[in-house]
Scaffold this motif. Structure first.
Motif, PDB file in Angstrom:
ATOM      1  N   LEU A  84       0.827  -1.210   0.000  1.00  0.00           N
ATOM      2  CA  LEU A  84       0.000   0.000   0.000  1.00  0.00           C
ATOM      3  C   LEU A  84       0.864   1.263   0.000  1.00  0.00           C
ATOM      4  O   LEU A  84       0.589   2.205  -0.743  1.00  0.00           O
ATOM      5  CB  LEU A  84      -0.956  -0.005   1.196  1.00  0.00           C
ATOM      6  CG  LEU A  84      -1.873   1.209   1.320  1.00  0.00           C
ATOM      7  CD1 LEU A  84      -2.763   1.368   0.088  1.00  0.00           C
ATOM      8  CD2 LEU A  84      -2.714   1.104   2.590  1.00  0.00           C
ATOM      9  N   HIS A  88       0.937   4.354  -2.878  1.00  0.00           N
ATOM     10  CA  HIS A  88       0.834   5.791  -2.588  1.00  0.00           C
ATOM     11  C   HIS A  88       2.099   6.529  -3.034  1.00  0.00           C
ATOM     12  O   HIS A  88       2.020   7.613  -3.614  1.00  0.00           O
ATOM     13  CB  HIS A  88       0.574   6.039  -1.099  1.00  0.00           C
ATOM     14  CG  HIS A  88      -0.835   5.777  -0.686  1.00  0.00           C
ATOM     15  ND1 HIS A  88      -1.867   6.622  -1.008  1.00  0.00           N
ATOM     16  CD2 HIS A  88      -1.377   4.760   0.026  1.00  0.00           C
ATOM     17  CE1 HIS A  88      -3.001   6.146  -0.510  1.00  0.00           C
ATOM     18  NE2 HIS A  88      -2.723   5.011   0.112  1.00  0.00           N
ATOM     19  N   PHE A 100      -7.208   8.350  -1.543  1.00  0.00           N
ATOM     20  CA  PHE A 100      -7.532   7.060  -0.944  1.00  0.00           C
ATOM     21  C   PHE A 100      -7.403   5.972  -2.005  1.00  0.00           C
ATOM     22  O   PHE A 100      -7.888   6.135  -3.130  1.00  0.00           O
ATOM     23  CB  PHE A 100      -8.961   7.076  -0.376  1.00  0.00           C
ATOM     24  CG  PHE A 100      -9.382   5.756   0.195  1.00  0.00           C
ATOM     25  CD1 PHE A 100      -8.970   5.373   1.465  1.00  0.00           C
ATOM     26  CD2 PHE A 100     -10.170   4.900  -0.546  1.00  0.00           C
ATOM     27  CE1 PHE A 100      -9.348   4.145   1.989  1.00  0.00           C
ATOM     28  CE2 PHE A 100     -10.550   3.662  -0.034  1.00  0.00           C
ATOM     29  CZ  PHE A 100     -10.136   3.288   1.243  1.00  0.00           C
ATOM     30  N   LEU A 101      -6.741   4.870  -1.666  1.00  0.00           N
ATOM     31  CA  LEU A 101      -6.590   3.749  -2.586  1.00  0.00           C
ATOM     32  C   LEU A 101      -7.168   2.489  -1.954  1.00  0.00           C
ATOM     33  O   LEU A 101      -7.027   2.269  -0.748  1.00  0.00           O
ATOM     34  CB  LEU A 101      -5.111   3.506  -2.918  1.00  0.00           C
ATOM     35  CG  LEU A 101      -4.400   4.617  -3.670  1.00  0.00           C
ATOM     36  CD1 LEU A 101      -2.914   4.293  -3.815  1.00  0.00           C
ATOM     37  CD2 LEU A 101      -5.032   4.850  -5.031  1.00  0.00           C
ATOM     38  N   LYS A 102      -7.799   1.679  -2.787  1.00  0.00           N
ATOM     39  CA  LYS A 102      -8.358   0.407  -2.330  1.00  0.00           C
ATOM     40  C   LYS A 102      -7.777  -0.707  -3.194  1.00  0.00           C
ATOM     41  O   LYS A 102      -7.837  -0.635  -4.425  1.00  0.00           O
ATOM     42  CB  LYS A 102      -9.879   0.423  -2.460  1.00  0.00           C
ATOM     43  CG  LYS A 102     -10.523  -0.858  -1.985  1.00  0.00           C
ATOM     44  CD  LYS A 102     -12.034  -0.790  -2.047  1.00  0.00           C
ATOM     45  CE  LYS A 102     -12.622  -2.088  -1.527  1.00  0.00           C
ATOM     46  NZ  LYS A 102     -14.075  -2.084  -1.615  1.00  0.00           N
ATOM     47  N   LYS A 103      -7.230  -1.724  -2.537  1.00  0.00           N
ATOM     48  CA  LYS A 103      -6.706  -2.869  -3.282  1.00  0.00           C
ATOM     49  C   LYS A 103      -7.879  -3.707  -3.788  1.00  0.00           C
ATOM     50  O   LYS A 103      -8.797  -4.028  -3.041  1.00  0.00           O
ATOM     51  CB  LYS A 103      -5.797  -3.725  -2.404  1.00  0.00           C
ATOM     52  CG  LYS A 103      -5.140  -4.850  -3.175  1.00  0.00           C
ATOM     53  CD  LYS A 103      -4.126  -5.583  -2.332  1.00  0.00           C
ATOM     54  CE  LYS A 103      -3.554  -6.748  -3.100  1.00  0.00           C
ATOM     55  NZ  LYS A 103      -2.615  -7.519  -2.282  1.00  0.00           N
ATOM     56  N   LYS A 104      -7.829  -4.031  -5.098  1.00  0.00           N
ATOM     57  CA  LYS A 104      -8.916  -4.793  -5.703  1.00  0.00           C
ATOM     58  C   LYS A 104      -8.562  -6.266  -5.916  1.00  0.00           C
ATOM     59  O   LYS A 104      -9.407  -7.128  -5.731  1.00  0.00           O
ATOM     60  CB  LYS A 104      -9.326  -4.165  -7.039  1.00  0.00           C
ATOM     61  CG  LYS A 104      -9.883  -2.752  -6.913  1.00  0.00           C
ATOM     62  CD  LYS A 104     -11.048  -2.677  -5.967  1.00  0.00           C
ATOM     63  CE  LYS A 104     -12.325  -3.110  -6.630  1.00  0.00           C
ATOM     64  NZ  LYS A 104     -13.516  -2.904  -5.815  1.00  0.00           N
ATOM     65  N   HIS A 124      -0.066  -6.160  -7.658  1.00  0.00           N
ATOM     66  CA  HIS A 124      -1.148  -5.780  -6.754  1.00  0.00           C
ATOM     67  C   HIS A 124      -1.837  -4.553  -7.353  1.00  0.00           C
ATOM     68  O   HIS A 124      -1.198  -3.522  -7.557  1.00  0.00           O
ATOM     69  CB  HIS A 124      -0.585  -5.448  -5.373  1.00  0.00           C
ATOM     70  CG  HIS A 124       0.157  -6.593  -4.766  1.00  0.00           C
ATOM     71  ND1 HIS A 124      -0.407  -7.478  -3.883  1.00  0.00           N
ATOM     72  CD2 HIS A 124       1.439  -7.014  -4.942  1.00  0.00           C
ATOM     73  CE1 HIS A 124       0.481  -8.377  -3.526  1.00  0.00           C
ATOM     74  NE2 HIS A 124       1.610  -8.115  -4.151  1.00  0.00           N
ATOM     75  N   PHE A 126      -4.607  -1.526  -7.454  1.00  0.00           N
ATOM     76  CA  PHE A 126      -5.351  -0.605  -6.611  1.00  0.00           C
ATOM     77  C   PHE A 126      -6.169   0.344  -7.475  1.00  0.00           C
ATOM     78  O   PHE A 126      -5.776   0.651  -8.602  1.00  0.00           O
ATOM     79  CB  PHE A 126      -4.393   0.254  -5.772  1.00  0.00           C
ATOM     80  CG  PHE A 126      -3.627  -0.515  -4.745  1.00  0.00           C
ATOM     81  CD1 PHE A 126      -4.051  -0.557  -3.432  1.00  0.00           C
ATOM     82  CD2 PHE A 126      -2.466  -1.196  -5.095  1.00  0.00           C
ATOM     83  CE1 PHE A 126      -3.338  -1.251  -2.473  1.00  0.00           C
ATOM     84  CE2 PHE A 126      -1.751  -1.902  -4.138  1.00  0.00           C
ATOM     85  CZ  PHE A 126      -2.178  -1.932  -2.827  1.00  0.00           C
ATOM     86  N   GLY A 128      -8.485   4.210  -7.204  1.00  0.00           N
ATOM     87  CA  GLY A 128      -8.776   5.403  -6.435  1.00  0.00           C
ATOM     88  C   GLY A 128      -9.564   6.365  -7.303  1.00  0.00           C
ATOM     89  O   GLY A 128      -9.776   6.120  -8.499  1.00  0.00           O
TER      90      GLY A 128
END
Length: 180
Positions: A84, A88, A100-104, A124, A126, A128
């Motif tokens: 993460l 960023h 804001f980042l979300k791992k998918k 990985h 992400f 946003g």
């Protein structure tokens, strides 16, 4: 003394566990399995009710996949850096903003690049959301643009050699997993 380009990235073993670290260039020469991050930034355009994706064209200074269009940003975690934090960091370093980042999801792929290097990555992915123009780092990024997914898919079909290999894999195989 370590040179600036001597960036050590995590090597991946069984069960996706870190088994060591190696210089980034050596990893791509030998085709060693390593960690990567890919970030996709979207925005909603209310004028035409479309979702737009921010793309970047990689800098000519990149040692592989230069001047190809790709997702908003991508990188490798550094030694002792979380996935993460790496996502960023690359967003800030390449595009000049953070959100804001979300791992998918994550996926593994192995591909030979045109210059003889090898991408063997556990990537990985992400997502946003951000609605403003980036402030690109010209050492990392040549250009950027917003694009609808419909226009992107048509362009990738017409000009497949204009896009990075990992980006084509994500769009062609995993687009539904982005769930933007």
């Amino acid at each position: 003394m370590m040179k600036k380009k001597d960036i050590f990235i995590p090597l991946i073993g069984k069960k996706n566990k870190i088994i060591g670290f190696e210089k980034k260039e050596k990893v791509h020469i030998k085709g060693l399995l390593h960690s990567a991050v890919s970030v996709f930034i979207f925005k909603y355009n209310p004028k035409d009710n479309n979702i737009l994706l921010m793309l970047q064209k990689r800098s000519s200074k990149k040692y592989h996949s230069s001047l190809l269009w790709t997702n908003t940003c991508c990188s490798h975690p550094k030694k002792n850096e979380s996935i993460l934090k790496a996502a960023h960091r690359c967003l800030i370093e390449e595009m000049g903003f953070d959100c804001f980042l979300k791992k998918k999801f994550c996926f593994t792929y192995y591909e030979l690049l045109n210059n003889g290097l090898i991408e063997y990555e556990l990537d990985h992915v992400f997502i946003g959301y951000y609605a403003y123009p980036p402030i690109i780092n010209s050492k990392e990024v040549d250009k950027w643009k917003w694009i609808t997914l419909k226009k992107l898919i048509i362009d990738m079909y017409l000009y497949p050699n204009s896009y990075t290999i990992w980006f084509k894999i994500i769009i062609n195989k995993y687009l539904k997993k982005l769930n933007f």
